[in-house]
Design a protein around this motif. Structure first.
Motif, PDB file in Angstrom:
ATOM      1  N   ALA A 178     125.487  15.379  11.007  1.00 20.84           N
ATOM      2  CA  ALA A 178     126.432  14.397  10.683  1.00 20.84           C
ATOM      3  C   ALA A 178     127.177  13.456  11.761  1.00 20.84           C
ATOM      4  CB  ALA A 178     127.692  15.335  10.452  1.00 20.84           C
ATOM      5  N   LYS A 179     127.687  12.235  11.450  1.00 20.32           N
ATOM      6  CA  LYS A 179     128.314  11.354  12.435  1.00 20.32           C
ATOM      7  C   LYS A 179     129.589  11.067  11.840  1.00 20.32           C
ATOM      8  CE  LYS A 179     124.537   9.046  14.680  1.00 20.32           C
ATOM      9  NZ  LYS A 179     124.114   7.476  15.267  1.00 20.32           N
ATOM     10  N   GLY A 180     130.397  10.727  12.991  1.00 23.01           N
ATOM     11  CA  GLY A 180     131.731  10.432  12.655  1.00 23.01           C
ATOM     12  C   GLY A 180     132.741  11.226  12.270  1.00 23.01           C
ATOM     13  N   ASN A 181     133.919  11.214  11.735  1.00 26.64           N
ATOM     14  CA  ASN A 181     134.872  12.190  11.090  1.00 26.64           C
ATOM     15  C   ASN A 181     134.509  12.839   9.777  1.00 26.64           C
ATOM     16  OD1 ASN A 181     136.059  11.048  13.536  1.00 26.64           O
ATOM     17  ND2 ASN A 181     137.374   9.724  12.512  1.00 26.64           N
ATOM     18  N   ARG A 182     135.169  14.067   9.832  1.00 31.07           N
ATOM     19  CA  ARG A 182     134.710  14.676   8.440  1.00 31.07           C
ATOM     20  C   ARG A 182     136.045  15.848   8.122  1.00 31.07           C
ATOM     21  NH1 ARG A 182     128.916  16.250   6.328  1.00 31.07           N
ATOM     22  NH2 ARG A 182     128.725  14.101   6.767  1.00 31.07           N
ATOM     23  N   VAL A 183     136.162  15.892   7.001  1.00 32.38           N
ATOM     24  CA  VAL A 183     137.306  17.173   6.732  1.00 32.38           C
ATOM     25  C   VAL A 183     136.427  18.045   5.642  1.00 32.38           C
ATOM     26  CG1 VAL A 183     139.365  17.691   5.712  1.00 32.38           C
ATOM     27  CG2 VAL A 183     139.287  15.683   7.232  1.00 32.38           C
TER      28      VAL A 183
ATOM     29  N   THR B 269     133.545  12.503  23.047  1.00 36.62           N
ATOM     30  CA  THR B 269     134.097  13.615  22.893  1.00 36.62           C
ATOM     31  C   THR B 269     134.434  14.107  21.492  1.00 36.62           C
ATOM     32  OG1 THR B 269     135.337  13.641  25.013  1.00 36.62           O
ATOM     33  CG2 THR B 269     136.173  15.060  23.647  1.00 36.62           C
ATOM     34  N   LEU B 270     134.022  15.351  20.980  1.00 33.01           N
ATOM     35  CA  LEU B 270     134.179  15.787  19.565  1.00 33.01           C
ATOM     36  C   LEU B 270     135.384  16.536  19.525  1.00 33.01           C
ATOM     37  CD1 LEU B 270     131.592  16.946  17.125  1.00 33.01           C
ATOM     38  CD2 LEU B 270     133.057  18.571  17.986  1.00 33.01           C
ATOM     39  N   THR B 271     136.100  16.574  18.780  1.00 34.55           N
ATOM     40  CA  THR B 271     137.328  17.460  18.656  1.00 34.55           C
ATOM     41  C   THR B 271     137.147  18.251  17.029  1.00 34.55           C
ATOM     42  OG1 THR B 271     138.747  16.083  20.041  1.00 34.55           O
ATOM     43  CG2 THR B 271     139.810  17.718  18.713  1.00 34.55           C
ATOM     44  N   VAL B 272     137.442  19.632  17.173  1.00 42.07           N
ATOM     45  CA  VAL B 272     137.551  20.346  16.019  1.00 42.07           C
ATOM     46  C   VAL B 272     138.714  21.079  15.854  1.00 42.07           C
ATOM     47  CG1 VAL B 272     136.411  22.604  14.850  1.00 42.07           C
ATOM     48  CG2 VAL B 272     134.968  21.144  16.333  1.00 42.07           C
ATOM     49  N   GLU B 273     139.243  20.831  14.527  1.00 40.44           N
ATOM     50  CA  GLU B 273     140.690  21.372  14.382  1.00 40.44           C
ATOM     51  C   GLU B 273     140.395  22.402  13.141  1.00 40.44           C
ATOM     52  OE1 GLU B 273     143.983  18.765  14.194  1.00 40.44           O
ATOM     53  OE2 GLU B 273     143.127  17.454  15.468  1.00 40.44           O
ATOM     54  N   LEU B 274     140.910  23.762  13.175  1.00 40.73           N
ATOM     55  CA  LEU B 274     141.055  24.656  11.897  1.00 40.73           C
ATOM     56  C   LEU B 274     142.313  24.910  11.651  1.00 40.73           C
ATOM     57  CD1 LEU B 274     139.041  26.196  10.362  1.00 40.73           C
ATOM     58  CD2 LEU B 274     139.153  27.872  12.149  1.00 40.73           C
ATOM     59  N   GLU B 275     142.816  24.460  10.209  1.00 36.55           N
ATOM     60  CA  GLU B 275     143.987  24.788   9.574  1.00 36.55           C
ATOM     61  C   GLU B 275     143.892  25.790   8.373  1.00 36.55           C
ATOM     62  OE1 GLU B 275     146.669  23.940  10.873  1.00 36.55           O
ATOM     63  OE2 GLU B 275     145.973  22.644  12.541  1.00 36.55           O
ATOM     64  N   PRO B 276     144.795  26.658   8.280  1.00 29.98           N
ATOM     65  CA  PRO B 276     146.103  26.763   8.865  1.00 29.98           C
ATOM     66  C   PRO B 276     146.319  27.479  10.135  1.00 29.98           C
ATOM     67  CG  PRO B 276     146.134  28.160   6.897  1.00 29.98           C
ATOM     68  CD  PRO B 276     144.774  27.346   7.170  1.00 29.98           C
ATOM     69  N   VAL B 277     145.013  27.647  10.599  1.00 28.71           N
ATOM     70  CA  VAL B 277     145.045  28.796  11.719  1.00 28.71           C
ATOM     71  C   VAL B 277     145.601  28.358  13.086  1.00 28.71           C
ATOM     72  CG1 VAL B 277     143.410  30.423  13.151  1.00 28.71           C
ATOM     73  CG2 VAL B 277     143.140  29.812  10.752  1.00 28.71           C
ATOM     74  N   GLY B 278     145.368  27.195  13.258  1.00 29.26           N
ATOM     75  CA  GLY B 278     145.706  26.257  14.311  1.00 29.26           C
ATOM     76  C   GLY B 278     144.809  26.123  15.671  1.00 29.26           C
TER      77      GLY B 278
END
Length: 166
Positions: free
Chosen positions: A84-89, A111-120
């Motif tokens: 994959a490239k770019g942003n994705r949800v 820099t790539l950033t990963v966020e996992l919700e609702p875990v935080g």
């Protein structure tokens, strides 16, 4: 002489012989002095041997790829993305009260950033052009979540793959 006295004498002789043998092996010989440079002269040192080359970046794991989703160590994938490239949800559905793993590989400058919700859970991964950078994060959840999402934010110069599983 009694057998006990002979045994004590043999033990003493063995101990003395062992000490003298060690001293003889570690001492200098005449040939050692003949080959040494004169006092005060500069000495040349032997070339040093370098230890085995190890990766300088802990994020680099040989064999990892961005063209395939990372393999879970255990459990089943909730979502997988490759190349994959770019942003994705991505929706990951219901999250059980058990360990949750997030594996990410990336390649390209940024820099790539990963966020996992609702875990935080949120973490960055520094990506480089020359090799694949990898990370593995695991958290033990005490409570289930009805639904979750994982978001990846990455510049268009970074190709990445991801697996989230339990």
């Amino acid at each position: 002489m009694s057998p006990l006295a002979r045994l004590a004498g043999l033990r003493s002789a063995f101990a003395i012989g062992t000490v003298l043998g060690c001293l003889a092996l570690s001492g200098c010989s005449e040939s050692d002095h003949a080959n040494s440079p004169p006092a005060g002269a500069g000495t040349a040192t032997a070339p040093s041997v370098s230890p085995a080359k190890t990766p300088e970046r802990p994020e680099h794991i040989p064999g990892e790829s961005v063209t395939q989703a990372p393999k879970l160590i255990s459990g089943k994938p909730l979502t997988e993305v490759a190349s994959a490239k770019g942003n994705r949800v991505m929706e990951i559905g219901e999250i059980q009260a058990q360990p949750l793993s997030v594996l990410v590989n990336c390649q390209g400058e940024g820099t790539l950033t990963v966020e996992l919700e609702p875990v935080g859970l949120s973490f960055p991964l520094e990506c480089v052009a020359e090799e694949v950078s990898s990370t593995y994060n695991e958290m033990r959840l005490k409570q289930p979540r009805k639904k979750g999402t994982v978001s990846v934010t990455a510049p268009s110069t970074v190709r990445w793959s991801l697996t989230v599983g339990q």
